[in-house]
Design a protein around this motif. Structure first.
Motif: not given
Length: 454
Positions: A114-119, A193-194, A363-366
């Motif tokens: 869901e986070l990747r889709a949001t991004l 995320a990429e 993702l947490a680091r970003g």
């Protein structure tokens, strides 16, 4: 691509779409103005509250409580200064935008997919915003607000300002700096995320190109800070104690600049790392005089009253998000919000940066890098309207890392024990049929152990 975006929860898509709706499209209900993003939050907020309290796998954490307390304090302070109904209306709208934006992401973005889709959805939103802003930068006219003013009759104050021979674009936002902040805020998250290097540079190019159209120093600095952290993370990866080394280097640079220059390090950054040195100087004056107001009214703040400043500072605008909070609602409001941020960042560090899954770690680091950059930029930018909600929405996107869904271990099937030496084996031929008559006495086999469960 469309399939990935469809994985984003519909409330998240609705809120992102409302970010791209200009303020001229506001609704008026009972004499109150509802900008598009506030209309979306008015619909989603009660649903988000129910999900926060009842959704399975979602636990009310300490940072959630401090975000709620921050908004309760905000409403109470405005009611204290402005009176019952006016204060409730103004403070309530602030709480709706901040807590509502946070809870939409907190309660609907609950896993990596869901986070990747949001991004992905945000990436497309930034592309649309950039395409609308591009003609304004190149042709020197604020097309979107001019056209909507003619259609709706609502006048939003704008001004054509040029820098480096180009016009600062508004796009669909209320100010060029708002447009740039929207494009630059989550650059580090997009990068991590990429999974492919080519895709990362492609997304970075899009964000940088889009941000430049606003020609605002703070969003460009936000991009630069995230880029610097990405490079530093890459070259120091595997280095033991790099957090302490980083701190010592920053402290050394700060002390060195203080000894060499007659101006302070903050003054050097404010006047040298901006497209307009006067803007940097003016922001320093805002902080100096603004803090005087904070110390005069440390607990309750000023509310919406005019803040004291020299007569030559003709504008009442306070271009500093953190300073606005302290001046308007007092130091306790800043303490509550800062505590919420600290607790959220600490939970992300504990459950994200130390996670066994490298994807979650990235993702947490970003997210952490984006938070640091945006928090620093917020010292020279006031976040209001869409960026205000977007800031808290960004904070909520880390909720699934800070408060992961715990999957219960399923019970394993009973594990059969090794066959006893005296027990008949499956490959041993069966006994012939027993003859009629009394049953012979056979030795009892030992009981089989019970199954083992997790």
């Amino acid at each position: 691509m469309k399939k990935k975006i469809k994985r984003a929860p519909w409330p998240v898509l609705l809120l992102i779409a409302s970010f791209l709706c200009p303020t001229e499209l506001s609704l008026y209900i009972a004499g109150l103005r509802f900008p598009p993003h506030r209309v979306a939050l008015f619909i989603l907020f009660p649903i988000a509250i129910v999900r926060l309290l009842s959704q399975r796998g979602l636990k009310l954490r300490g940072f959630d409580i401090f975000f709620i307390l921050f908004n309760i304090w905000t409403v109470a302070i405005y009611m204290y200064h402005e009176g019952g109904q006016p204060g409730l209306v103004y403070g309530g709208s602030q709480a709706l935008e901040s807590l509502g934006g946070y809870l939409v992401a907190r309660t609907w973005v609950r896993n990596e997919i869901e986070l990747r889709a949001t991004l992905k959805a945000l990436g497309w939103a930034i592309l649309v915003a950039a395409l609308i802003a591009l003609p304004e930068t190149l042709l020197g006219q604020i097309y979107t607000h001019d056209l909507l003013r003619q259609l709706t009759g609502y006048y939003h104050p704008i001004g054509i300002e040029q820098r480096l021979g180009l016009t600062r674009a508004y796009g669909v936002f209320d100010h060029p700096i708002h447009y740039g902040t929207f494009c630059a805020t989550m650059a580090a998250m997009f990068w991590y995320a990429e999974r492919k290097t080519a895709a990362r540079f492609k997304k970075a190019g899009l964000l940088a190109s889009a941000t430049v159209l606003g020609l605002s120093s703070a969003p460009l600095l936000c991009l630069g800070l995230q880029g610097g952290m990405l490079v530093w993370d890459r070259i120091t990866r595997g280095l033991k104690g790099r957090a302490m080394i980083t701190f010592l280097i920053i402290a050394g640079l700060y002390i060195g600049a203080s000894l060499v220059s007659t101006r302070g390090p903050i003054a050097i950054i404010a006047t040298s790392m901006t497209l307009d040195s006067w803007t940097g100087f003016y922001r320093l004056q805002i902080w100096e005089n603004g803090m005087n107001n904070v110390w005069m009214y440390p607990i309750t703040g000023l509310g919406l009253a005019e803040w004291e400043r020299p007569s030559w500072m003709f504008s009442s605008t306070i271009d500093a998000f953190w300073l606005v909070i302290m001046i308007r609602t007092g130091i306790p409001a800043f303490f509550l919000l800062a505590t919420a941020l600290f607790m959220l960042a600490r939970a992300v560090s504990k459950r994200g940066l130390k996670n066994k899954d490298p994807t979650v770690r990235n993702l947490a680091r970003g997210w952490t890098m984006s938070l640091i950059a945006l928090s620093m930029v917020a010292t020279t930018v006031h976040l209001w309207n869409v960026p205000f909600t977007f800031f808290f929405f960004f904070l909520g996107t880390a909720g699934w890392i800070a408060d992961p869904i715990k999957v219960r271990a399923k019970a394993k099937k009973p594990v059969a024990a090794a066959p006893d030496a005296t027990a008949p084996s499956a490959h041993v031929p069966r006994h012939p049929p027993l003859p009629a008559g009394p049953a012979p006495a056979y030795p009892l086999h030992p009981a089989m152990p019970h199954g083992v469960y997790a």
